[in-house]
Design a protein around this motif. Structure first.
Motif, short mmCIF file in Angstrom:
data_model
loop_
_atom_site.label_atom_id
_atom_site.label_comp_id
_atom_site.label_asym_id
_atom_site.label_seq_id
_atom_site.Cartn_x
_atom_site.Cartn_y
_atom_site.Cartn_z
N PHE A 137 0.78 -1.09 0.00
CA PHE A 137 0.02 -0.20 0.02
C PHE A 137 0.85 1.25 0.00
O PHE A 137 1.97 1.24 0.62
N MET A 138 0.54 2.29 -0.62
CA MET A 138 1.31 3.42 -0.83
C MET A 138 0.23 4.50 -0.72
O MET A 138 -0.88 4.44 -1.27
N ALA A 139 0.52 5.80 -0.04
CA ALA A 139 -0.51 6.92 0.05
C ALA A 139 0.46 8.16 0.14
O ALA A 139 1.62 8.43 0.48
N ARG A 144 -10.39 16.33 -8.03
CA ARG A 144 -9.16 17.03 -8.19
C ARG A 144 -7.86 16.66 -8.25
O ARG A 144 -6.81 17.07 -8.86
N PHE A 145 -7.72 15.62 -7.38
CA PHE A 145 -6.39 14.97 -7.15
C PHE A 145 -6.24 13.59 -7.67
O PHE A 145 -7.36 12.97 -7.62
N THR A 146 -5.28 13.00 -8.23
CA THR A 146 -5.22 11.76 -9.01
C THR A 146 -3.91 11.29 -8.36
O THR A 146 -2.76 11.67 -8.63
N ILE A 147 -4.21 10.02 -7.89
CA ILE A 147 -2.72 9.14 -7.56
C ILE A 147 -2.45 8.27 -8.58
O ILE A 147 -3.41 7.55 -9.24
N SER A 148 -1.23 8.24 -9.09
CA SER A 148 -0.83 7.05 -9.92
C SER A 148 0.76 6.60 -9.69
O SER A 148 1.12 7.17 -8.71
N ASN A 175 3.70 7.66 2.06
CA ASN A 175 3.82 6.58 3.12
C ASN A 175 3.78 5.44 2.17
O ASN A 175 3.15 5.34 1.25
N ALA A 176 4.65 4.23 2.83
CA ALA A 176 4.74 3.16 2.32
C ALA A 176 4.47 1.97 3.05
O ALA A 176 5.02 1.97 4.17
N ILE A 177 3.67 0.83 2.90
CA ILE A 177 3.47 -0.14 3.99
C ILE A 177 4.02 -1.17 3.45
O ILE A 177 3.67 -1.83 2.35
N THR A 178 4.91 -1.85 4.17
CA THR A 178 5.40 -3.30 4.20
C THR A 178 5.22 -4.18 5.44
O THR A 178 4.09 -3.82 5.72
N ALA A 179 6.43 -4.41 5.76
CA ALA A 179 6.18 -5.35 7.20
C ALA A 179 6.05 -3.93 8.19
O ALA A 179 5.45 -4.13 9.16
N GLY A 180 6.51 -2.81 7.81
CA GLY A 180 6.43 -1.67 8.79
C GLY A 180 5.77 -0.56 8.00
O GLY A 180 5.37 -0.50 6.73
N SER A 181 5.64 0.56 8.50
CA SER A 181 5.26 1.97 7.79
C SER A 181 6.47 2.91 7.63
O SER A 181 7.32 3.15 8.79
#
Length: 114
Positions: free
Chosen positions: A33-35, A66-70, A96-102
């Motif tokens: 997951f990325m945000a 208005r916003f687009t994530i790609s 932010n990126a989620i693997t085993a941690g944040s």
């Protein structure tokens, strides 16, 4: 250790656009997951947009349309295209990126003047 580097912030007028980038130190296919989050002075950090490993996206109601994530998998980079910016979009924007941690980037300032 995952490193995330944001870029693209700046000072713009209301109604203008900005493109934020976040480049990871490893393949973004490793992340569940990325945000993009943002935090304005005196406010809590809030999630603006997210994209999961399968490419599904989601948005804060206030930025929908208005916003687009790609993402660009080959460049290990995600983007946030921000259009029709408003003064209330002013904040520090974090990747932010989620693997085993944040994992978090250092943030990039976006300032929208009225």
């Amino acid at each position: 250790h995952v490193q995330l580097v944001e870029s693209g912030g700046g000072l713009v007028q209301a109604g203008w656009s900005l493109l934020l980038s976040c480049t990871a130190s490893e393949s973004i296919s490793n992340f569940y997951f990325m945000a993009w989050y943002r935090q304005a002075p005196g406010n809590e950090r809030e999630r603006v947009a997210q994209i999961d490993r399968g490419g599904r996206t989601g948005y804060l109601d206030d930025v929908k349309g208005r916003f687009t994530i790609s993402r660009d998998m080959a460049k290990n980079t995600i983007f946030l295209q921000m259009n029709s910016l408003k003064p209330e979009d002013t904040a520090v924007y974090y990747c932010n990126a989620i693997t085993a941690g944040s994992h978090w980037g250092q943030g990039t300032q976006v300032t929208v003047s009225s």
